[in-house]
Design a protein around this motif. Sequence first.
Motif, PDB file in Angstrom:
ATOM      1  N   GLU A   1      38.352  52.476  36.325  1.00 40.60           N
ATOM      2  CA  GLU A   1      37.564  51.623  37.464  1.00 40.60           C
ATOM      3  C   GLU A   1      36.155  51.591  37.298  1.00 40.60           C
ATOM      4  O   GLU A   1      35.518  50.883  38.140  1.00 40.60           O
ATOM      5  N   PHE A   2      35.491  52.207  36.232  1.00 39.35           N
ATOM      6  CA  PHE A   2      34.052  52.223  36.299  1.00 39.35           C
ATOM      7  C   PHE A   2      33.505  51.003  36.401  1.00 39.35           C
ATOM      8  O   PHE A   2      32.666  50.669  37.010  1.00 39.35           O
ATOM      9  N   PRO A   3      33.933  50.120  35.624  1.00 39.13           N
ATOM     10  CA  PRO A   3      33.465  48.591  35.496  1.00 39.13           C
ATOM     11  C   PRO A   3      33.506  47.963  36.912  1.00 39.13           C
ATOM     12  O   PRO A   3      32.515  47.385  37.339  1.00 39.13           O
ATOM     13  N   LEU A   4      34.333  48.057  37.656  1.00 41.19           N
ATOM     14  CA  LEU A   4      34.831  47.537  39.020  1.00 41.19           C
ATOM     15  C   LEU A   4      33.490  48.475  39.910  1.00 41.19           C
ATOM     16  O   LEU A   4      32.788  47.774  40.843  1.00 41.19           O
ATOM     17  N   ILE A   5      33.354  49.764  39.798  1.00 44.00           N
ATOM     18  CA  ILE A   5      32.516  50.505  40.643  1.00 44.00           C
ATOM     19  C   ILE A   5      30.999  49.963  40.483  1.00 44.00           C
ATOM     20  O   ILE A   5      30.524  50.007  41.194  1.00 44.00           O
ATOM     21  N   LYS A   6      30.829  49.960  39.333  1.00 47.79           N
ATOM     22  CA  LYS A   6      29.455  49.497  38.801  1.00 47.79           C
ATOM     23  C   LYS A   6      29.083  48.211  39.259  1.00 47.79           C
ATOM     24  O   LYS A   6      27.958  47.969  39.772  1.00 47.79           O
ATOM     25  N   ALA A   7      29.977  47.217  39.224  1.00 50.25           N
ATOM     26  CA  ALA A   7      29.718  45.956  39.743  1.00 50.25           C
ATOM     27  C   ALA A   7      29.412  45.801  41.209  1.00 50.25           C
ATOM     28  O   ALA A   7      28.539  45.057  41.570  1.00 50.25           O
TER      29      ALA A   7
END
Length: 133
Positions: free
Chosen positions: A17-23
């Motif tokens: 989920e890191f890309p979603l959290i970062k976005a």
Amino acid sequence: MDAKVKALAKNEILIAEFPLIKAEYDRLAAHATAPLGREEEAVAGVLSDIESVAAAAPMEILSLKPQSVKKMSGYSQVVIEITAEAGVQGLAKFLYDIEGNEKFLKVMRMTIVGADAQSPLRCTLLVSRVFIE
């Protein structure tokens, strides 16, 4: 051993989920960043945000008074005093929209005075916004 497997599974989910959290972080951080070195622009932006939320409420703003810009370590806080009139539903919508706003607006203090059941409520609010520096 079972606890380690659960912790590993949880970490794998977070990594996925890191890309979603970062976005989401980047989107919100853009709202929290103050104009560089320009207190006047930050205050004007907060006043504009408050006026937009009040117009959608509906709420009649009688006065908007910038109170202070407090510089803290790593962030600044702009405080605005609002005097306004609204019905119960308009005031409730305004408060809901302010607290749920993506621009980190918060009601710090509120005073409500009502003359009678037929007249609108007169309220004084202190609203703040935090900017990351």
